[in-house]
Design an enzyme around this catalytic site. Structure first.
Site: not given
Ligand code: COS
Length: 381
Positions: A125, A127, A132, A340, A364
């Protein structure tokens, strides 16, 4: 630690099997592979023989068919031996869970086959320009006849140097952000898939992370998981499970740091001829560590109960990940302090626990991202 008598007899057997596996294969090898920065390829095949791998794969696909609490216990037990080895055996499950959740029957068979033979899978995922903010990824997948053509690059891609199949996230509708993301199964042997470099890390040094380049990689259309534009939701659902698993491993690492500190404080005799643990100031520090570790364990196990009941658990998974990893970091640092110079020395195990656990606060989804998700859900009520 004794065997947890609150578990069912079956779960106790799994705990025992994971503990024996940890004693035989994890603890004796963890330091050696860490120093060499080498991936322990033997781990998967031996864990299959022990009946604990791939923990999330049901019997119908050749896996051990374990319940969720058993999977959590395996993560904790192997984490006790080595955070890096636990990350390999349990982190591997995140993409498998995604395929099991959203894939077709054919995709599930394709994806789980190498795993049940002791192999590995990956989750691509992140890049260079998107961590984040997962919606801003620039890898693209363009339809072309019966195929998609993927182009882009991924970094910190776990296990991809040793994986057979991986899940790759790419945009099928550039400009649509998270709603344009799609998830694909990609075989690592496909033409155009290149491991460009191996990341060198502070901790979990035996757990392979690579930079991956995809250049005109063609996959059949049936390698798209679910529908176009649904990839972000699948990623988030997979991360819900992955974040909880990070918490289980962190509990194991923290328990080990506590046990090492208790052992040392009982054995080390101070200038007055008393063990360190005879000082109440030291004993109370150990008590505080124990309270935190048990609280982290219970918070992590609450996620299992919610999952089993079918209730939403996104918030609780983020809480468990954050609390368990922050706790483990604190407990590991405290253990280094109590031991220590012996804690700081690479001849001991505690410095490695501290190096390994740092990434659990970061990957994650960093613990700042967890707080973002928790606070959003809290404020949306
Ligand atoms: N389960 C199901 N659907 C989810 C969800 C979950 N846990 N979290 C979000 N969604 C859905 C939302 O409901 C939304 O759908 P709708 O538009 O249909 O309502 C959509 O996904 C977008 O969600 P959201 O608006 O919350 O997205 P954002 O872009 O604001 O970002 C964050 C959310 C920042 C929380 C997310 O990008 C994230 O978790 N980033 C970290 C990534 C990560 O963990 N990377 C590590 C990779 S593995 S090492």
């Amino acid at each position: 630690m004794g065997i947890d008598i609150s578990l069912t007899p079956e779960q106790q057997k799994i705990q025992q099997a994971a503990r024996e596996f940890t004693a035989k294969y994890v603890i004796p090898n963890a330091g050696k592979y860490d120093r060499a920065g080498e991936f322990p390829e033997f781990l998967g095949p031996e864990a299959v023989k022990a009946g604990i791998y791939p923990p999330a794969v049901p019997k119908e696909y050749g896996g051990p068919g374990l319940d969720l609490l058993s999977q959590a216990i395996i993560a904790e037990e192997i984490g006790y031996g080595c955070g890096s080895f636990a990350n390999i055996l349990c982190g591997n499950m995140m993409s498998a869970k995604l395929v099991l959740l959203a894939g077709t029957e054919e995709q599930k068979k394709l994806y789980t086959k190498p795993l049940v033979e002791g192999g590995y899978a990956g989750f691509a995922l992140t890049e260079p320009g998107s961590g984040s903010d997962a919606g801003s990824i620039s890898t693209q997948a363009r339809p072309d006849g019966d195929e998609y053509v993927l182009n882009g690059s991924k970094c910190f891609a776990s296990f991809c140097g040793y994986a057979t199949n991986i899940v790759v996230f790419a945009s099928t509708s550039p400009g649509k952000g998270v709603k344009g993301l799609s998830a694909f199964i990609v075989e690592m042997e496909r033409e155009g898939m290149t491991v460009a470099s191996v990341e060198h890390k502070l901790g979990i040094r035996s757990s392979n992370s690579v930079e991956l380049v995809l250049k005109n990689v063609r996959v059949p259309k049936d390698h798209l998981i679910g529908s176009e534009g649904e990839g972000f939701k699948y990623a988030m659902k997979a991360l819900d499970t992955g974040r909880a698993a990070v918490g289980y491993v962190a509990v194991g690492v923290a328990q080990r740091a506590l046990d090492e500190a208790v052992k040392y404080c009982k054995e080390y005799i101070d200038v007055n001829g008393q063990p360190l643990s005879a000082h109440q100031s030291i004993a109370f520090r150990l008590a505080d560590m124990a309270i935190q570790v048990e609280a982290a364990r219970q918070l992590a196990r609450r996620v299992v109960r919610l999952q089993e009941s079918g209730a939403p658990y996104t918030t609780e998974s983020c809480m468990a990940k954050t609390f368990a990893t922050d706790t483990a970091m604190r407990v590991c640092a405290e253990s280094v302090t109590l031991l220590g110079p012996y804690g700081y020395s690479q001849d001991g195990v505690v410095e490695k626990l501290m190096r390994d656990i740092k990434i659990f606060q970061i990957f994650e989804g960093s613990n700042q991202i967890q707080r973002l998700v928790i606070s959003r859900n809290l404020l949306a009520r």
